[in-house]
Design a protein around this motif. Structure first.
Motif, PDB file in Angstrom:
ATOM      1  N   ALA A 195      69.651 -18.661  78.418  1.00 23.94           N
ATOM      2  CA  ALA A 195      71.112 -18.479  78.431  1.00 23.94           C
ATOM      3  C   ALA A 195      71.753 -19.089  77.187  1.00 23.94           C
ATOM      4  O   ALA A 195      72.721 -18.550  76.639  1.00 23.94           O
ATOM      5  CB  ALA A 195      71.702 -19.101  79.688  1.00 23.94           C
ATOM      6  N   GLN A 211      71.821 -16.804  74.135  1.00 24.74           N
ATOM      7  CA  GLN A 211      72.682 -15.618  74.145  1.00 24.74           C
ATOM      8  C   GLN A 211      73.889 -15.837  73.227  1.00 24.74           C
ATOM      9  O   GLN A 211      74.426 -16.942  73.160  1.00 24.74           O
ATOM     10  CB  GLN A 211      73.175 -15.337  75.571  1.00 24.74           C
ATOM     11  N   SER A 241      76.995 -15.722  82.942  1.00 22.65           N
ATOM     12  CA  SER A 241      75.581 -15.402  82.715  1.00 22.65           C
ATOM     13  C   SER A 241      74.635 -16.348  83.449  1.00 22.65           C
ATOM     14  O   SER A 241      73.534 -15.961  83.833  1.00 22.65           O
ATOM     15  CB  SER A 241      75.269 -15.424  81.213  1.00 22.65           C
TER      16      SER A 241
END
Length: 567
Positions: free
Chosen positions: A315, A318, A448
């Protein structure tokens, strides 16, 4: 009964008196030696024999008089003859002095070295009296707590000359103007701060009541009473702490917040966040110790399971989206966020944070203290960040719809956003955003990763002891049926290396990636039960499962698991 040739001293006498069998005595003697604690203490701590029974037999067999600690006049106990280090090393307590003779309490009559060392140290003829081991331990603690809270025996630290400054540059640079009458209070407060740092505490509580004033430290998540200064000193202690934090000492009716920087050496300084609150009997002051090194520990030290760590790292890589960390106050959310920020903190990205207040200072990150009184709330800070070419934004907490809306729009327009929420689980985090008024579509497309977390105390590696739990009880607690028998469960014992059987804390996590199935439930406005069920289907462990894994690994106890993950 034939005595074992390996049994010596007290162990042999306990076998002769039929208090222990030969095998148990030999095992206890060997284990006490390994743990570097007296045999009496080992027997009492592990409930192999009662403290009273051991004391009576030892007194009879070794001819040492048995003494009742309750009968000792505490005011007559000599505080300045035997050092705390010597008393704790030998587990002895000075009781009273008669001329050239000093009487001391001990629980092990074979500890002749203690009497010799004290006699050498004091120059006095020393005589031992026997007392019960558990009562002796409590008495030693209370004896030295009383001495410390009375501001005596303040050791080798220069408590008067300690460099203490308020952090706010606009206020007074340092602490000055204390009168000679305040010197003992200054030394006492400085000693409390130092003791908290040395003990690894996270918070200090200075609490006034009608008839008593107490100081408590939060260590490994648990509050413990440390000292009881005279109640008459309450206003002076409060005033001293407020002066240190550059607060208004004349204002006693409103809460105030401040910050202190205490320089311990040329290279080491510690920050404290100070909060005052008027109570019925005076001002309660709570201080949070802010440790900048906590963000430098690295993700491997936080306690994530391998898959959970991989999800967090993925994550962070990203370019956009929102990472939410949730949990109660004091559950380590800030450390989790800053560990991630530290990984992202490179020269090619612009990172800005808005916090209330900033707890950890990191070079290379633009940090803003939220101050609603001056018009700088989370919403205003976020709007300012978005005009300053950001890559990564961290919001201390999403508290309202305005903050949530701006954060989500930022996450949808090419920015990485990290923040916290006060909810109990990952599923409740998503429904909380919806209850704030955030449209379901925006939640589904922007969030996310969600991390729900708690902090559990770690078992001491020196004294933890295996405990046998029936299979049915393990199943009822939630342990996987196919793994029962392949792991051991341990319980806390307590030794000189730990705090009641525990030392340090470890994170318990629920790390959930926003999958297509979860997005569909969110957009259909499913409740937290539906979302949680889908999370389990997708293979994400909940907090309870993660905590049970830590117990199966021998890191924490089942009691601690139940304390931090109550259903």
């Amino acid at each position: 009964m034939n005595d074992s040739p390996n049994l010596t001293g007290l162990a042999r006498q306990l076998v002769n008196a039929d208090l222990l069998d030969e095998r148990a005595a030999a095992q206890a003697q060997a284990q006490a030696l390994r743990n570097k604690i007296p045999l009496v203490s080992y027997l009492v701590q592990n409930k192999l024999a009662s403290s009273r029974a051991v004391a009576e037999i030892a007194s009879e067999q070794f001819g040492v008089p048995l003494c009742d600690l309750k009968a000792i006049d505490k005011d007559s106990q000599p505080h300045d003859l035997v050092s705390e280090k010597l008393c704790r090393q030998h587990r002895v307590l000075p009781l009273y002095r008669r001329g050239n003779k000093l009487f001391v309490a001990l629980s092990d009559p074979t500890n002749h070295q203690a009497v010799t060392d004290i006699q050498f140290s004091t120059g006095l003829s020393t005589e031992a009296l026997l007392v019960e081991d558990d009562k002796l331990g409590e008495a030693i603690d209370k004896f030295f707590e009383a001495a410390n809270s009375g501001m005596e025996d303040l050791a080798d630290v220069d408590l008067d000359g300690m460099d203490v400054q308020a952090v706010d540059e606009n206020k007074n640079d340092g602490v000055a103007g204390e009168s000679a009458d305040d010197a003992p209070v200054v030394r006492f407060v400085n000693k409390m701060l130092l003791d908290a740092i040395r003990g690894g505490s996270s918070d200090l509580h200075f609490e006034p009541y009608e008839k008593v004033y107490r100081v408590r430290f939060r260590t490994d998540g648990i509050l413990q009473e440390i000292a009881r200064p005279p109640i008459q000193l309450a206003p002076r202690i409060a005033a001293r702490l407020k002066v240190m934090a550059a607060l208004d000492i004349s204002e006693r009716r409103k809460p105030q917040d401040g910050r202190i920087k205490m320089r311990i050496s040329k290279t080491k300084s510690i920050d404290f966040r100070v909060s005052t609150c008027p109570t019925l009997w005076g001002e309660k002051i709570v201080m949070r110790i802010l440790d900048p090194s906590s963000a430098q520990m690295g993700i491997d030290a936080l306690g994530y399971e391998p898959r959970q760590k991989d999800l967090y790292m993925a994550a962070l890589k990203q370019p956009q989206g929102m990472i939410l960390v949730t949990g109660p106050t004091g559950s380590g959310k800030t450390v989790s966020l800053y560990t991630g920020l530290n990984i992202l903190n490179t020269v090619d990205v612009n990172i800005s944070t808005a916090e209330d207040p900033v707890e950890i200072n990191l070079e290379g990150i633009n940090q803003v203290n939220v101050n609603p009184k001056q018009g700088m709330d989370f919403t205003a800070a976020l709007r300012a960040f978005l005009r300053q070419d950001p890559d990564i934004i961290m919001v201390g907490e999403i508290r309202d719809l305005d903050t949530a809306s701006i954060a989500i729009k930022a996450a949808q327009t090419g920015h990485m956003v990290m923040s916290t929420l006060h909810t109990n689980s990952a599923a409740e985090t998503l429904t909380r955003l919806r209850n704030m008024g955030v449209p379901s579509f925006n939640i589904a497309t922007s969030v996310s990763l969600i991390i729900a977390q708690r902090l559990a105390r770690k078992l001491c590696g020196y004294c933890k002891k295996e405990v046998q739990i029936p299979r049915e009880a393990l199943l009822e607690e939630g342990f996987p049926e196919n793994q029962i028998g392949s792991f051991k469960i341990y319980r806390p014992v307590g030794c000189e290396n730990c705090n009641g059987g525990y030392k340090g804390r470890i994170g318990i996590y629920e790390v959930v990636k926003n999958t297509p199935a979860l997005q569909r439930i969110i957009m259909e406005e499913g409740n937290s039960i539906d979302i949680s069920a889908q999370m389990r289907k997708d293979g994400f462990n909940d907090l309870r499962t993660s905590a049970l894994l830590k117990a199966m690994q021998g890191i924490t106890s089942l009691e601690e698991v139940n304390r931090v993950t109550k259903d």
